[in-house]
Design a protein around this motif. Structure first.
Motif, short mmCIF file in Angstrom:
data_model
loop_
_atom_site.label_atom_id
_atom_site.label_comp_id
_atom_site.label_asym_id
_atom_site.label_seq_id
_atom_site.Cartn_x
_atom_site.Cartn_y
_atom_site.Cartn_z
N ALA A 1 -12.44 23.49 19.49
CA ALA A 1 -12.61 22.89 18.10
C ALA A 1 -12.53 23.74 16.71
O ALA A 1 -12.46 25.00 17.06
N PRO A 2 -12.01 23.36 15.72
CA PRO A 2 -11.82 24.21 14.64
C PRO A 2 -13.21 24.83 14.31
O PRO A 2 -14.15 24.22 14.78
N GLU A 3 -13.30 25.85 13.65
CA GLU A 3 -14.44 26.72 13.12
C GLU A 3 -15.31 25.76 12.40
O GLU A 3 -16.62 25.85 12.65
N GLU A 4 -14.90 25.00 11.48
CA GLU A 4 -15.88 23.93 10.86
C GLU A 4 -16.53 23.07 11.58
O GLU A 4 -17.89 22.48 11.21
N LEU A 5 -16.18 22.69 12.68
CA LEU A 5 -17.02 21.57 13.44
C LEU A 5 -17.86 22.32 14.83
O LEU A 5 -18.42 21.57 15.45
N ARG A 6 -17.61 23.71 15.00
CA ARG A 6 -18.27 24.24 15.94
C ARG A 6 -19.81 24.22 15.78
O ARG A 6 -20.57 23.87 16.92
N ALA A 7 -20.14 24.20 14.87
CA ALA A 7 -21.64 24.17 14.72
C ALA A 7 -22.32 22.85 14.96
O ALA A 7 -23.36 22.68 15.64
N ASP A 8 -21.50 21.89 14.31
CA ASP A 8 -21.90 20.52 14.68
C ASP A 8 -21.86 20.28 16.34
O ASP A 8 -22.91 19.39 16.84
N LEU A 9 -20.74 20.55 16.93
CA LEU A 9 -20.74 20.37 18.34
C LEU A 9 -21.80 21.21 19.22
O LEU A 9 -22.38 20.70 20.11
N HIS A 10 -22.21 22.50 18.77
CA HIS A 10 -23.26 23.20 19.25
C HIS A 10 -24.57 22.38 19.07
O HIS A 10 -25.62 22.50 19.99
N ALA A 11 -24.86 21.59 18.22
CA ALA A 11 -26.02 21.22 17.80
C ALA A 11 -26.11 20.07 18.62
O ALA A 11 -27.16 19.84 19.40
N VAL A 12 -25.20 19.42 18.84
CA VAL A 12 -24.92 17.87 19.75
C VAL A 12 -25.13 18.53 21.33
O VAL A 12 -25.97 17.84 21.93
N GLN A 13 -24.65 19.76 21.49
CA GLN A 13 -24.76 20.53 22.90
C GLN A 13 -26.21 20.36 23.23
O GLN A 13 -26.70 20.31 24.11
N GLU A 14 -26.98 21.13 22.21
CA GLU A 14 -28.59 21.55 22.41
C GLU A 14 -29.17 20.27 22.61
O GLU A 14 -30.05 20.14 23.44
N THR A 15 -28.72 19.16 21.77
CA THR A 15 -29.50 17.76 22.23
C THR A 15 -29.17 17.33 23.39
O THR A 15 -30.30 16.70 24.04
N VAL A 16 -27.97 17.30 23.86
CA VAL A 16 -27.84 16.90 25.21
C VAL A 16 -28.55 17.51 26.35
O VAL A 16 -29.39 17.06 27.36
N ARG A 17 -28.53 19.07 26.04
CA ARG A 17 -29.32 20.04 26.91
C ARG A 17 -30.80 19.68 27.06
O ARG A 17 -31.35 19.76 28.04
N ALA A 18 -31.48 19.24 25.94
CA ALA A 18 -32.72 19.08 25.92
C ALA A 18 -33.01 17.56 26.41
O ALA A 18 -34.01 17.51 27.21
N CYS A 19 -31.93 16.63 26.48
CA CYS A 19 -32.17 15.32 26.96
C CYS A 19 -32.18 15.53 28.81
O CYS A 19 -32.73 14.84 29.38
N LEU A 20 -31.35 16.32 29.22
CA LEU A 20 -31.31 16.87 30.41
C LEU A 20 -32.44 17.29 31.19
O LEU A 20 -32.73 17.09 32.04
#
Length: 320
Positions: A157-176
């Motif tokens: 992803a472009p640099e400006e979207l990576r922070a949001d994607l990493h936040a979503v990634q952490e949310t999914v990891r917490a749900c897992l």
């Protein structure tokens, strides 16, 4: 022989007949006389004789019907989840068969309750395992696949979207992680793989991590051999007790003990939280009633008390 009611009615008639006959004979052989019309000096004699007859009749009837009071007391406190005392049959009384029938009825009710609870709890454990397996195999794998896809997407992803994607990634990891924790609590694989001591140690560690309380363990590592049913009951009771502490007790210190006392295995879970309730005042929701039903399945006894200093202590005693 007749029914208990017929025998009791005959006994009452017999008691009354004996009392009145004896009273009549005593009056007949006594020097007391009654004239017609009755003189004022004779009224005390009649009153005393009547009082003696009534007192003797009341005493004999009271003694004969005393087991009914014991039956009434037991009926008022019958609770199949706690176990109920039996009424001692009277020696040679007319109510012996009634008391024995009542005790036999309680035995049947407790047996039927234990059997039905056993079937219900077995079905509940099977449903827990099914749900845990679906959580792990379906939802868990789906979340894992989504987590990997998010990681690949975040790398491209472009640099400006990576922070949001990493936040979503952490949310999914917490749900897992939450799904795995729920599945583990539903199906205690550790109990089957590592045994009761390790499972209780893991439970208390989870409580300490999740609730920020200090947990002191006193678990005998050399327990006598226990059946799988007994181990599961002890584990589930400890699990429910610790869950209640985490949700409601607002405790700072918890003591978990398991060991042999005499001819029984005793589990204790004690906290220093709000507590302040004796066993009679415990509001028995589904969780506590479930604990009692599990205890009955293995012939155990579950009690709650407020120890000196406050808090609540849950005690499960299972005979060996």
């Amino acid at each position: 022989m007749g029914t208990p009611a017929n025998r009791l009615s005959r006994r009452i008639v017999l008691i009354n007949a004996v009392v009145f006959t004896v009273g009549t004979l005593l009056l007949a052989v006594s020097p007391a006389t009654v004239s017609a019309p009755v003189l004022l000096t004779e009224i005390p004699v009649l009153a005393i004789g009547l009082a003696v007859i009534l007192a003797a009749n009341a005493f004999l009837l009271r003694r004969s019907l005393a087991p009914i009071d014991a039956l009434t007391d037991v009926m008022a406190r019958v609770d199949l989840l706690r176990g109920t005392d039996r009424v001692a049959p009277p020696q040679g009384g007319d109510l012996t068969s009634l008391v024995e029938a009542f005790n036999a009825m309680l035995d049947r009710l407790e047996t039927e309750r234990s059997t039905s609870s056993g079937h219900a709890l077995a079905a509940q454990e099977a449903e827990r395992r099914r749900i845990a397996r679906e959580l792990h195999d379906e939802i868990g794998q789906g979340l894992t696949a989504s987590l990997l896809a998010l990681r690949r997407t975040a790398d491209r992803a472009p640099e400006e979207l990576r922070a949001d994607l990493h936040a979503v990634q952490e949310t999914v990891r917490a749900c897992l992680d939450d799904v795995r924790n729920v599945a583990r609590r539903l199906r205690p694989d550790m109990l089957e793989d590592l045994g009761l001591v390790s499972s209780l140690t893991a439970l208390s560690s989870e409580l300490a991590d999740a609730s920020d309380v200090t947990v002191v363990r006193s678990i005998d590592p050399d327990l006598p051999p226990l059946s799988s049913d007994v181990e599961l009951v002890i584990y589930r009771v400890a699990q429910e007790a610790m869950t209640n502490i985490a949700r409601h007790a607002d405790a700072k210190h918890v003591a978990v003990g398991l060991g042999r006392e005499g001819n029984a295995i005793v589990l204790r879970v004690r906290d220093d939280g709000r507590g302040g309730v004796a066993e009679q005042a415990v509001e028995e929701g589904a969780g506590i009633r479930g604990m009692r039903e599990r205890a009955l399945l293995v012939g155990g006894r579950l009690t709650f008390r407020t120890p000196e200093g406050g808090g609540t202590e849950v005690r499960l005693e299972v005979p060996l």
